[in-house]
Design an enzyme around this catalytic site. Structure first.
Site, PDB file in Angstrom:
ATOM      1  N   HIS A 176      64.724  29.516  19.819  1.00  0.00           N
ATOM      2  CA  HIS A 176      64.011  28.400  19.219  1.00  0.00           C
ATOM      3  C   HIS A 176      64.975  27.238  18.985  1.00  0.00           C
ATOM      4  O   HIS A 176      66.076  27.433  18.452  1.00  0.00           O
ATOM      5  CB  HIS A 176      63.379  28.811  17.888  1.00  0.00           C
ATOM      6  CG  HIS A 176      62.158  29.649  18.048  1.00  0.00           C
ATOM      7  ND1 HIS A 176      62.222  30.964  18.448  1.00  0.00           N
ATOM      8  CD2 HIS A 176      60.837  29.368  17.879  1.00  0.00           C
ATOM      9  CE1 HIS A 176      60.990  31.459  18.509  1.00  0.00           C
ATOM     10  NE2 HIS A 176      60.135  30.510  18.171  1.00  0.00           N
ATOM     11  N   TRP A 288      64.777  37.220  22.660  1.00  0.00           N
ATOM     12  CA  TRP A 288      63.779  36.503  23.453  1.00  0.00           C
ATOM     13  C   TRP A 288      64.443  35.579  24.469  1.00  0.00           C
ATOM     14  O   TRP A 288      63.764  34.944  25.263  1.00  0.00           O
ATOM     15  CB  TRP A 288      62.899  35.646  22.531  1.00  0.00           C
ATOM     16  CG  TRP A 288      61.818  36.404  21.817  1.00  0.00           C
ATOM     17  CD1 TRP A 288      61.667  37.751  21.752  1.00  0.00           C
ATOM     18  CD2 TRP A 288      60.738  35.836  21.071  1.00  0.00           C
ATOM     19  NE1 TRP A 288      60.554  38.065  21.008  1.00  0.00           N
ATOM     20  CE2 TRP A 288      59.970  36.914  20.569  1.00  0.00           C
ATOM     21  CE3 TRP A 288      60.354  34.541  20.769  1.00  0.00           C
ATOM     22  CZ2 TRP A 288      58.835  36.721  19.786  1.00  0.00           C
ATOM     23  CZ3 TRP A 288      59.221  34.345  19.993  1.00  0.00           C
ATOM     24  CH2 TRP A 288      58.464  35.421  19.511  1.00  0.00           C
ATOM     25  N   ARG A 470      57.523  36.986  26.244  1.00  0.00           N
ATOM     26  CA  ARG A 470      56.410  36.351  25.541  1.00  0.00           C
ATOM     27  C   ARG A 470      55.728  35.366  26.472  1.00  0.00           C
ATOM     28  O   ARG A 470      56.379  34.604  27.182  1.00  0.00           O
ATOM     29  CB  ARG A 470      56.884  35.624  24.278  1.00  0.00           C
ATOM     30  CG  ARG A 470      55.704  35.011  23.496  1.00  0.00           C
ATOM     31  CD  ARG A 470      56.116  34.490  22.135  1.00  0.00           C
ATOM     32  NE  ARG A 470      56.896  33.275  22.179  1.00  0.00           N
ATOM     33  CZ  ARG A 470      56.761  32.253  21.323  1.00  0.00           C
ATOM     34  NH1 ARG A 470      55.855  32.313  20.357  1.00  0.00           N
ATOM     35  NH2 ARG A 470      57.540  31.205  21.412  1.00  0.00           N
ATOM     36  N   GLU A 580      48.772  33.865  14.905  1.00  0.00           N
ATOM     37  CA  GLU A 580      49.597  32.818  14.322  1.00  0.00           C
ATOM     38  C   GLU A 580      48.848  31.699  13.614  1.00  0.00           C
ATOM     39  O   GLU A 580      49.451  30.971  12.836  1.00  0.00           O
ATOM     40  CB  GLU A 580      50.538  32.229  15.373  1.00  0.00           C
ATOM     41  CG  GLU A 580      49.921  31.999  16.727  1.00  0.00           C
ATOM     42  CD  GLU A 580      50.958  31.774  17.813  1.00  0.00           C
ATOM     43  OE1 GLU A 580      52.048  31.252  17.522  1.00  0.00           O
ATOM     44  OE2 GLU A 580      50.683  32.129  18.973  1.00  0.00           O
ATOM     45  N   ASP A 615      53.135  28.703  12.749  1.00  0.00           N
ATOM     46  CA  ASP A 615      51.900  28.014  13.089  1.00  0.00           C
ATOM     47  C   ASP A 615      50.832  28.189  12.016  1.00  0.00           C
ATOM     48  O   ASP A 615      50.015  27.291  11.797  1.00  0.00           O
ATOM     49  CB  ASP A 615      51.386  28.507  14.441  1.00  0.00           C
ATOM     50  CG  ASP A 615      52.148  27.878  15.591  1.00  0.00           C
ATOM     51  OD1 ASP A 615      51.955  26.684  15.851  1.00  0.00           O
ATOM     52  OD2 ASP A 615      52.961  28.574  16.211  1.00  0.00           O
ATOM     53  N   ARG A 653      59.441  34.913  11.709  1.00  0.00           N
ATOM     54  CA  ARG A 653      59.909  33.975  10.681  1.00  0.00           C
ATOM     55  C   ARG A 653      60.876  32.961  11.286  1.00  0.00           C
ATOM     56  O   ARG A 653      61.729  33.290  12.095  1.00  0.00           O
ATOM     57  CB  ARG A 653      60.611  34.725   9.551  1.00  0.00           C
ATOM     58  CG  ARG A 653      59.700  35.654   8.752  1.00  0.00           C
ATOM     59  CD  ARG A 653      60.461  36.295   7.601  1.00  0.00           C
ATOM     60  NE  ARG A 653      59.635  37.192   6.804  1.00  0.00           N
ATOM     61  CZ  ARG A 653      58.873  36.801   5.789  1.00  0.00           C
ATOM     62  NH1 ARG A 653      58.828  35.530   5.476  1.00  0.00           N
ATOM     63  NH2 ARG A 653      58.157  37.663   5.115  1.00  0.00           N
ATOM     64  N   ARG A 773      63.009  24.492  26.107  1.00  0.00           N
ATOM     65  CA  ARG A 773      61.555  24.356  26.152  1.00  0.00           C
ATOM     66  C   ARG A 773      61.105  23.001  25.590  1.00  0.00           C
ATOM     67  O   ARG A 773      61.801  22.388  24.770  1.00  0.00           O
ATOM     68  CB  ARG A 773      60.895  25.483  25.359  1.00  0.00           C
ATOM     69  CG  ARG A 773      60.945  25.307  23.865  1.00  0.00           C
ATOM     70  CD  ARG A 773      60.230  26.456  23.164  1.00  0.00           C
ATOM     71  NE  ARG A 773      60.025  26.151  21.751  1.00  0.00           N
ATOM     72  CZ  ARG A 773      59.449  26.975  20.890  1.00  0.00           C
ATOM     73  NH1 ARG A 773      59.042  28.147  21.310  1.00  0.00           N
ATOM     74  NH2 ARG A 773      59.287  26.642  19.632  1.00  0.00           N
ATOM     75  N   ARG A 787      54.540  21.727  18.268  1.00  0.00           N
ATOM     76  CA  ARG A 787      55.080  22.995  17.805  1.00  0.00           C
ATOM     77  C   ARG A 787      55.513  22.870  16.347  1.00  0.00           C
ATOM     78  O   ARG A 787      55.783  21.786  15.840  1.00  0.00           O
ATOM     79  CB  ARG A 787      56.267  23.425  18.672  1.00  0.00           C
ATOM     80  CG  ARG A 787      55.878  23.854  20.078  1.00  0.00           C
ATOM     81  CD  ARG A 787      57.086  24.382  20.819  1.00  0.00           C
ATOM     82  NE  ARG A 787      56.802  24.738  22.190  1.00  0.00           N
ATOM     83  CZ  ARG A 787      56.380  25.934  22.590  1.00  0.00           C
ATOM     84  NH1 ARG A 787      56.165  26.876  21.688  1.00  0.00           N
ATOM     85  NH2 ARG A 787      56.161  26.181  23.867  1.00  0.00           N
ATOM     86  N   ALA A 788      55.609  24.019  15.691  1.00  0.00           N
ATOM     87  CA  ALA A 788      55.938  24.011  14.264  1.00  0.00           C
ATOM     88  C   ALA A 788      57.360  23.524  14.006  1.00  0.00           C
ATOM     89  O   ALA A 788      57.643  22.963  12.949  1.00  0.00           O
ATOM     90  CB  ALA A 788      55.756  25.417  13.685  1.00  0.00           C
ATOM     91  N   ILE A 789      58.258  23.703  14.968  1.00  0.00           N
ATOM     92  CA  ILE A 789      59.654  23.331  14.745  1.00  0.00           C
ATOM     93  C   ILE A 789      59.824  21.819  14.571  1.00  0.00           C
ATOM     94  O   ILE A 789      60.392  21.369  13.569  1.00  0.00           O
ATOM     95  CB  ILE A 789      60.555  23.890  15.856  1.00  0.00           C
ATOM     96  CG1 ILE A 789      60.672  25.412  15.706  1.00  0.00           C
ATOM     97  CG2 ILE A 789      61.937  23.254  15.829  1.00  0.00           C
ATOM     98  CD1 ILE A 789      61.370  26.088  16.856  1.00  0.00           C
ATOM     99  N   LYS A 848      65.554  20.313  -2.581  1.00  0.00           N
ATOM    100  CA  LYS A 848      66.282  19.513  -1.597  1.00  0.00           C
ATOM    101  C   LYS A 848      65.589  18.178  -1.314  1.00  0.00           C
ATOM    102  O   LYS A 848      66.109  17.352  -0.564  1.00  0.00           O
ATOM    103  CB  LYS A 848      66.430  20.292  -0.291  1.00  0.00           C
ATOM    104  CG  LYS A 848      67.176  21.611  -0.419  1.00  0.00           C
ATOM    105  CD  LYS A 848      67.213  22.328   0.920  1.00  0.00           C
ATOM    106  CE  LYS A 848      67.921  23.676   0.838  1.00  0.00           C
ATOM    107  NZ  LYS A 848      67.938  24.371   2.149  1.00  0.00           N
ATOM    108  N   ASN A 960      69.451  23.629   7.385  1.00  0.00           N
ATOM    109  CA  ASN A 960      68.488  23.980   8.423  1.00  0.00           C
ATOM    110  C   ASN A 960      67.943  22.719   9.071  1.00  0.00           C
ATOM    111  O   ASN A 960      67.980  21.641   8.494  1.00  0.00           O
ATOM    112  CB  ASN A 960      67.348  24.872   7.913  1.00  0.00           C
ATOM    113  CG  ASN A 960      66.455  24.189   6.902  1.00  0.00           C
ATOM    114  OD1 ASN A 960      65.770  23.223   7.221  1.00  0.00           O
ATOM    115  ND2 ASN A 960      66.456  24.691   5.678  1.00  0.00           N
TER     116      ASN A 960
END
Length: 962
Positions: A176, A288, A470, A580, A615, A653, A773, A787-789, A848, A960
């Protein structure tokens, strides 16, 4: 003048940060002039150019930092108000913005290095104190303290030992794209952390000369990192990502895992119990990287095969080196068991070309060995057996290298008699040796390097890591549609769900081939079929689970098993549907009930189900996501029990709390009773890989923390919620989801989506080349296809952290306003681990947050649209209200009031973070202005580089990315 900011706590960690900062400036700063002041960098560089320095002059230290960088660093550390920093940034050109962002990012990276060292230091202090280990006002877990706690709860020591021996914690490394730093930089930082550990030991027992030498080594690493570009100019390849994962296994986990097992052994022996059995493997490593093709066209069937081949080659090399060490350890001539004698005789007969009293001498095809090239004496049985193993490992690596380079085919490689194709083949001779040593009374030798090797083989297998695959459910449906249309059966895609399931069930029981050789299909369908064919040809032990993303119905699961059967899988991969979205989580029990009742579908009594935290949180908000995940697990456990089956959960996660991350002890508190029965499978994504396994000490700490958490959850599950708690949390989940979706997906005129893309750096992720990706699953669509990222990434950079509190704060505030409502919420927080974990995780994340940053970005990017400005104000007010209500529920006087070290650590980062936000806001404003520089101009390139560096620096400061 250049001391660290005064807000920094006076701790050993402060000493580390002071040291790194001092050594860094000595290594990269300008030389001191005659009066002890820094020379002007620009002047010195010019002089060097015109005068022509000699090598000796240059070796004495040419200046590397500009005066602007040093002045800006000093200015930022004086903690001026944000508007003053912004005013400074507004005066800078693009090149200066790059340089000033770089120096602040470097200091934040150094803070992370000292944090990693502090983590190991704290852990070692905990191990020394065992029962009295307390940190941040809370007891920290140690194995000994855990045993005492469990025994006091009525659990016998024997039960604890059995639970540890059967435990399986599977860490799944993913590619990811959330690691903002280049792998090259991370490796240098890892070495600095290791040098800090050496330095700490030398300050106690080393000589002044040794301390100076360690300082020089740290300087070299810091200088090398500083002079290395932190910007990825190209995207990593899917295979390159897999190599990065291999590096982490080889550099830290390879040594940390056997040490972890030995720590458990010692714990058990100290408590009067036998150590772990030799065949125990509580840790598993999966990946992955090279197998995750969900929305990533760069992961193809050839890529997956090449990655597995490379993994087999690397594993053979590492096992070869271990056997080489054992050749010096197991040197004795006996006695041995009869089983051992027979194995040795077979090896001697195998070496038919022998002309001396040595066995396994030089033989064509087995290369030149560093040791024992001429063979080993015929009266050293253990060495004879080890030589046989070493020769096969050599040949396995050689053949895998040839296969990787395309010199031979896969069939030729696996047909070679010396190539290891299963771990049983490698284990057999080593286990014979182990049993022999134990039987003749040499257990102390058996339990040395040989036991470590046996445990490594059971943990890492023949490929270092098991590769998951996947793919999105629609891709499998498209493949089956091509088949049914070609066979004249109609369109699979047009059938209803029950018709799909019935046809698949019939085909699962059929003995005739399903896939025509001449099947006409699109390139996308061909890639799916090629992937299944490729996976079928790989060793079963090299593969893990086949994960189906966007799984909505039973036919999505059955379709994968049918494609496996049609492709000739001798041993099918585990099939794991990934639920998800909130809707899919609600439907999951019914879907799995249908799957488990399907005729012809053999799941071996255990079925894996993956749960998506990212998600579901993006779909409905943190509170609704966590609760639906909780109830889905409860309901799935009931479905499995009815079907006389076990459900094994796989937790998807992310690194950030908004994507299911956070401290593992809090994360596991949210799991329902019975969902962790000795096993826990979890993804470790992006920057979390380095945070979890960045050094051997950090890796051992991570392994112990998970082992203890899983142990406690298994033998003493958390209490079930009361009916009152369950009803209240369900109401809160529904109301929070409605509020979340109303704000994000139903805003008037789509203003929210416009604000998201305008007021923050969401577009920067694509230019950072973090992963192979794309940022979207589909090229079209709005936030729902994002995407969630990148979703969490943008809110983290904007310091609003909206995915964590939006919706939940509003719903809890409404409940608290009711008569007796706040008291009920406080009681639930104090008595129910699930709600405790949720509130504490949200508190940790919003600690934060800083609304000043969002306000700055609005001023720089949104002035042309009053609706966007108004929405930004509304969101910041929402953050303030959410913060207030969560503190009311927890009863704490302020954020992180019970975690002073964490609070102080983040406060120490604040000056550098604020400087980076000022630069980032300025860069966004210039790049989006009507008079923005042309993309081909040098100024635009500087601004783009400054953007990337600020993202990296803020990610480092926040610990992060997304």
């Amino acid at each position: 003048r250049r001391d660290p900011p005064r807000s920094m706590p006076s701790t050993a960690k402060t000493g580390d940060l002071n040291l790194l900062r001092k050594l860094f400036l000595e290594a990269v700063g300008p030389r001191l002039g005659s009066q002890g002041s820094f020379n002007d960098a620009t002047t010195a560089n010019s002089a060097a150019t015109t005068a022509g320095w000699t090598l000796v002059d240059q070796a004495s230290g040419a200046p590397r930092l500009s005066a602007e960088q040093l002045d800006f660093l000093e200015f930022a550390e004086s903690t001026p108000p944000l508007p003053e920093i912004v005013a400074q940034a507004e005066k800078m050109d693009g090149d200066t913005l790059v340089k000033c962002a770089a120096i602040c990012s470097e200091i934040l990276n150094q803070a992370n290095m000292t944090d990693s060292h502090e983590e190991v230091r704290t852990w070692k202090r905990i191990l020394r104190s065992e029962n009295d280990a307390v940190h941040e006002g809370k007891a920290l877990p140690t194995f000994q303290a855990a045993i005492k706690k469990l025994v006091s709860a009525g659990i016998s020591k024997e039960q604890v030992r059995d639970a540890l021996a059967s435990q399986k914690v599977d860490f799944v490394l993913t590619a990811h794209p959330t690691e903002a730093q280049r792998r090259t930089i991370l490796l240098k930082q890892k070495r600095v952390v290791e040098l800090l550990e050496e330095h700490e030991a030398l300050t106690v027992s080393g000589t002044p000369g040794e301390v100076k030498r360690i300082h020089e080594r740290i300087k070299r690493e810091l200088l090398s990192a500083w002079r290395t570009s932190s910007i990825r100019r190209t995207k990593p390849s899917a295979e390159g990502e897999a190599r990065n994962g291999m590096d982490m296994i080889e550099e830290t986990l390879w040594s940390a895992v056997p040490k972890h097992y030995r720590r458990i052994d010692q714990l058990l022996v100290d408590n009067g119990l036998p150590p772990l059995p030799p065949d125990a493997a509580p840790v598993q490593i999966s990946s992955w990287m090279g197998g995750d093709r969900d929305g990533n066209p760069n992961v193809t069937a050839p890529v997956t095969r090449r990655v597995v081949t490379l993994l087999r080659s690397r594993a053979a090399k590492f096992y070869y080196d271990e056997v080489d060490e054992l050749l010096f350890e197991l040197t004795h001539t006996g006695p041995v068991t009869e089983e051992m004698n027979q194995a040795v005789d077979a090896c001697v007969k195998m070496d038919g070309s022998r002309t001396t009293k040595k066995v396994f001498g030089p033989t064509a095809g087995f290369g030149v060995a560093k040791r024992f090239q001429t063979g080993v004496p015929e009266d050293e049985p253990y060495r004879i057996l080890l030589m046989a193993v070493r020769r096969r490992l050599y040949k396995t690596k050689e053949i895998m290298d040839q296969l990787y380079m395309g010199e031979i085919t896969a069939a030729e490689a696996d047909a070679h008699p010396d190539v290891y194709t299963s771990r049983a083949q490698l284990l057999e001779p080593l286990e014979i040796m182990y049993r022999s040593l134990v039987s003749v009374g040499d257990r102390i030798l058996a339990d040395g390097t040989l036991l470590d090797l046996l445990r490594r083989i059971r943990t890492f297998g023949l490929t270092l890591t098991r590769l998951d695959c996947r793919q999105e459910s629609d891709r499998h449906a498209d493949a089956l549609d091509a088949v049914t249309v070609h066979l004249g059966l109609g369109s699979f895609l047009s059938w209803d769900e029950e018709a799909r399931c019935k046809w698949i069930e019939t085909e699962l029981s059929s003995k005739r081939p399903l896939l025509p050789v001449d099947l006409p299909c699109t390139p996308a369908v061909r890639e799916v079929l090629d992937t299944f064919a490729s996976l079928a040809s790989l060793p079963a032990e090299a593969l893990g689970a086949y994960v189906i993303s966007m799984a909505h119905q039973a036919s999505d699961v059955l379709a994968v098993r049918l494609l496996q059967k049609a492709s000739g899988f001798a041993t099918p991969m585990r099939v794991a549907p990934l639920f998800e979205t909130r809707e899919d989580l609600l439907a999951a029990p019914a879907v799995m009930r249908r799957v488990l009742s399907a005729p012809g579908y053999d799941h071996g009594g255990v079925h894996e189900v993956m749960l998506g935290y990212s998600d579901s949180s993006k779909d409905a908000g943190k509170l609704a996501s966590l609760w639906e995940l909780h109830t889905a697990q409860e309901d799935l456990l009931k479905v499995a029990s009815e079907a006389n089956t076990c459900i094994s959960f796989f937790h998807g996660r992310g690194g950030s709390i908004g994507r299911g991350g956070g401290p593992q002890h809090l994360a596991l508190l949210s799991q329902p009773a019975g969902s962790i029965s000795g096993g826990y499978r979890v993804t470790v994504q992006g920057e979390q890989i380095n945070a979890y396994f960045g050094s051997p000490g950090v890796a051992m700490h991570t392994l112990q923390s998970y082992a203890i958490a899983v142990l406690e959850h298994t033998v003493t599950p958390p209490p079930l919620p009361s009916a009152e708690h369950r009803a209240l949390i369900q109401r809160l989940a529904n109301e929070s989801a409605a509020a979340f979706q109303r704000t994000i997906y139903k805003s008037a005129g789509g203003v929210f989506a416009k604000y998201f893309h305008t007021a923050g750096p969401s577009s920067a992720l694509a230019s950072m080349n973090l992963g192979s990706r794309p940022a979207k699953r589909k090229a079209q669509g709005g936030i729902e296809t994002l995407r969630a990222i990148p979703w969490v990434f943008a809110w983290t950079q904007m310091r609003l952290h909206l995915p964590v509190w939006l919706g939940g704060g509003e719903a809890i505030a409404a409940a608290a306003a009711e008569e007796g409502g706040l008291a009920k919420l406080r009681e639930m927080y104090q008595t129910w681990p699930f709600f405790t974990a949720f509130v504490d995780l949200v508190e940790l994340e919003i600690s934060k947050a800083d609304p000043r940053v969002s306000s700055l970005y609005d001023a720089k990017c949104c002035q042309a649209d009053e609706r966007l400005i108004a929405l930004g104000v509304e969101l910041r007010e929402g953050l303030e209200k959410a913060t207030d209500i969560f503190l009311q529920v927890s009863g704490k006087p302020g954020l992180l009031a019970d975690q002073p070290a964490t609070k102080a650590s983040f406060a120490a980062r604040a000056p550098y973070l604020m400087a980076l936000h000022a630069v980032q806001g300025e860069v966004m404003g210039r790049m989006r202005a009507d008079d923005a520089p042309a993309e081909e101009s040098s100024e635009y390139c500087h601004l783009n580089d400054a953007m990337v560096i600020t993202v990296q620096g803020i990610a480092a400061g926040m610990r992060n990315t997304g």
